[in-house]
Design a protein around this motif. Structure first.
Motif, PDB file in Angstrom:
ATOM      1  N   MET A  63      58.594  41.437 -64.432  1.00 54.45           N
ATOM      2  CA  MET A  63      57.234  41.044 -64.157  1.00 54.45           C
ATOM      3  C   MET A  63      57.248  39.963 -63.092  1.00 54.45           C
ATOM      4  N   SER A  64      56.218  39.969 -62.316  1.00 56.93           N
ATOM      5  CA  SER A  64      56.121  38.994 -61.241  1.00 56.93           C
ATOM      6  C   SER A  64      54.891  38.129 -61.436  1.00 56.93           C
ATOM      7  N   CYS A  65      55.063  36.839 -61.279  1.00 51.74           N
ATOM      8  CA  CYS A  65      53.956  35.904 -61.445  1.00 51.74           C
ATOM      9  C   CYS A  65      53.146  35.833 -60.164  1.00 51.74           C
ATOM     10  N   SER A  66      51.994  35.267 -60.293  1.00 52.48           N
ATOM     11  CA  SER A  66      51.104  35.076 -59.157  1.00 52.48           C
ATOM     12  C   SER A  66      51.775  34.243 -58.085  1.00 52.48           C
ATOM     13  N   GLU A  67      51.559  34.609 -56.850  1.00 51.33           N
ATOM     14  CA  GLU A  67      52.099  33.851 -55.731  1.00 51.33           C
ATOM     15  C   GLU A  67      51.072  32.877 -55.172  1.00 51.33           C
ATOM     16  N   THR A  68      49.882  32.868 -55.745  1.00 51.31           N
ATOM     17  CA  THR A  68      48.837  31.997 -55.224  1.00 51.31           C
ATOM     18  C   THR A  68      48.906  30.624 -55.849  1.00 51.31           C
ATOM     19  N   THR A  69      48.505  29.627 -55.089  1.00 51.75           N
ATOM     20  CA  THR A  69      48.380  28.256 -55.604  1.00 51.75           C
ATOM     21  C   THR A  69      47.124  27.656 -55.006  1.00 51.75           C
ATOM     22  N   ASP A  70      46.522  26.763 -55.747  1.00 52.79           N
ATOM     23  CA  ASP A  70      45.348  26.058 -55.240  1.00 52.79           C
ATOM     24  C   ASP A  70      45.380  24.652 -55.794  1.00 52.79           C
ATOM     25  N   THR A  71      45.747  23.727 -54.951  1.00 52.73           N
ATOM     26  CA  THR A  71      45.818  22.330 -55.375  1.00 52.73           C
ATOM     27  C   THR A  71      44.532  21.589 -55.067  1.00 52.73           C
ATOM     28  N   ASP A  72      43.521  22.299 -54.587  1.00 50.78           N
ATOM     29  CA  ASP A  72      42.259  21.681 -54.209  1.00 50.78           C
ATOM     30  C   ASP A  72      41.175  21.928 -55.264  1.00 50.78           C
ATOM     31  N   ILE A  73      41.569  21.931 -56.526  1.00 50.93           N
ATOM     32  CA  ILE A  73      40.639  22.160 -57.630  1.00 50.93           C
ATOM     33  C   ILE A  73      40.163  20.803 -58.137  1.00 50.93           C
ATOM     34  N   PRO A  74      38.838  20.581 -58.202  1.00 58.16           N
ATOM     35  CA  PRO A  74      38.320  19.250 -58.564  1.00 58.16           C
ATOM     36  C   PRO A  74      38.334  18.973 -60.072  1.00 58.16           C
ATOM     37  N   ILE A  75      39.522  18.974 -60.653  1.00 61.52           N
ATOM     38  CA  ILE A  75      39.687  18.664 -62.078  1.00 61.52           C
ATOM     39  C   ILE A  75      40.761  17.584 -62.174  1.00 61.52           C
ATOM     40  N   ASP A  76      40.450  16.489 -62.870  1.00 58.20           N
ATOM     41  CA  ASP A  76      41.437  15.419 -62.988  1.00 58.20           C
ATOM     42  C   ASP A  76      42.601  15.869 -63.880  1.00 58.20           C
ATOM     43  N   ASP A  77      43.714  15.192 -63.752  1.00 59.67           N
ATOM     44  CA  ASP A  77      44.936  15.592 -64.452  1.00 59.67           C
ATOM     45  C   ASP A  77      44.794  15.569 -65.972  1.00 59.67           C
ATOM     46  N   ALA A  78      44.096  14.591 -66.517  1.00 59.30           N
ATOM     47  CA  ALA A  78      43.937  14.508 -67.975  1.00 59.30           C
ATOM     48  C   ALA A  78      43.142  15.698 -68.499  1.00 59.30           C
ATOM     49  N   THR A  79      42.099  16.087 -67.794  1.00 64.08           N
ATOM     50  CA  THR A  79      41.299  17.244 -68.195  1.00 64.08           C
ATOM     51  C   THR A  79      42.120  18.522 -68.061  1.00 64.08           C
ATOM     52  N   ALA A  80      42.841  18.646 -66.960  1.00 68.60           N
ATOM     53  CA  ALA A  80      43.682  19.822 -66.749  1.00 68.60           C
ATOM     54  C   ALA A  80      44.760  19.923 -67.827  1.00 68.60           C
ATOM     55  N   ALA A  81      45.360  18.805 -68.185  1.00 68.07           N
ATOM     56  CA  ALA A  81      46.395  18.801 -69.220  1.00 68.07           C
ATOM     57  C   ALA A  81      45.825  19.217 -70.571  1.00 68.07           C
ATOM     58  N   ALA A  82      44.638  18.719 -70.908  1.00 64.32           N
ATOM     59  CA  ALA A  82      44.013  19.092 -72.183  1.00 64.32           C
ATOM     60  C   ALA A  82      43.679  20.582 -72.208  1.00 64.32           C
ATOM     61  N   ALA A  83      43.165  21.102 -71.094  1.00 64.58           N
ATOM     62  CA  ALA A  83      42.845  22.526 -71.021  1.00 64.58           C
ATOM     63  C   ALA A  83      44.113  23.371 -71.102  1.00 64.58           C
ATOM     64  N   PHE A  84      45.180  22.926 -70.450  1.00 63.40           N
ATOM     65  CA  PHE A  84      46.461  23.627 -70.499  1.00 63.40           C
ATOM     66  C   PHE A  84      46.983  23.694 -71.933  1.00 63.40           C
ATOM     67  N   ARG A  85      46.947  22.567 -72.640  1.00 62.67           N
ATOM     68  CA  ARG A  85      47.435  22.549 -74.025  1.00 62.67           C
ATOM     69  C   ARG A  85      46.608  23.485 -74.908  1.00 62.67           C
ATOM     70  N   ARG A  86      45.308  23.528 -74.660  1.00 62.18           N
ATOM     71  CA  ARG A  86      44.448  24.430 -75.428  1.00 62.18           C
ATOM     72  C   ARG A  86      44.779  25.891 -75.115  1.00 62.18           C
ATOM     73  N   LEU A  87      45.033  26.195 -73.862  1.00 60.81           N
ATOM     74  CA  LEU A  87      45.435  27.549 -73.479  1.00 60.81           C
ATOM     75  C   LEU A  87      46.735  27.942 -74.160  1.00 60.81           C
ATOM     76  N   VAL A  88      47.714  27.054 -74.149  1.00 58.45           N
ATOM     77  CA  VAL A  88      49.001  27.342 -74.798  1.00 58.45           C
ATOM     78  C   VAL A  88      48.797  27.584 -76.292  1.00 58.45           C
ATOM     79  N   ALA A  89      48.001  26.742 -76.949  1.00 55.70           N
ATOM     80  CA  ALA A  89      47.733  26.917 -78.382  1.00 55.70           C
ATOM     81  C   ALA A  89      47.036  28.251 -78.638  1.00 55.70           C
ATOM     82  N   HIS A  90      46.102  28.608 -77.772  1.00 54.86           N
ATOM     83  CA  HIS A  90      45.390  29.881 -77.917  1.00 54.86           C
ATOM     84  C   HIS A  90      46.352  31.059 -77.783  1.00 54.86           C
ATOM     85  N   LEU A  91      47.231  31.014 -76.786  1.00 54.51           N
ATOM     86  CA  LEU A  91      48.187  32.104 -76.587  1.00 54.51           C
ATOM     87  C   LEU A  91      49.200  32.187 -77.732  1.00 54.51           C
TER      88      LEU A  91
END
Length: 106
Positions: free
Chosen positions: A1-29
């Motif tokens: 399987m191949s992962c996405s080759e796209t990246t976007d570092t210009d997303i207006p979300i602060d790191d703390a919010t992104a980290a909380a959303a990431f942890r929630r995504l991991v828990a959901h998966l």
């Protein structure tokens, strides 16, 4: 399987919010083991392995691939695969390949 080759570092979300959303995504998966990687790849073009690869890359070398996968899966990948992953059908593989093709930048 191949992962996405796209990246976007210009997303207006602060790191703390992104980290909380990431942890929630991991828990959901972790909870939704019925959502197989092949189906995630076929629909969204990424899966748990991609998320683990992105996590390993983002760690700057602090996490290796296996450690990142264990962090995402909540157990060693081989154990998760034996417990929760079936054999992919030709239809699932075709959907995955078509979906992953959309990830390519260029």
């Amino acid at each position: 399987m191949s992962c996405s080759e796209t990246t976007d570092t210009d997303i207006p979300i602060d790191d703390a919010t992104a980290a909380a959303a990431f942890r929630r995504l991991v828990a959901h998966l972790r909870h939704r083991t019925d959502a197989e990687n092949i189906d995630l790849m076929g629909l969204a073009g990424f899966c748990r392995n991609c998320l683990a690869d992105w996590t390993a890359e983002a760690s700057g070398g602090a996490l290796g691939r296996d450690a990142a996968r264990e962090a995402i899966y909540g157990m060693p990948y081989a154990e998760y695969k034996a417990k929760h992953q079936g054999t992919a059908t030709p239809e699932q593989i075709a959907r995955m390949e078509a979906s992953v093709a959309k990830n390519r930048v260029g």
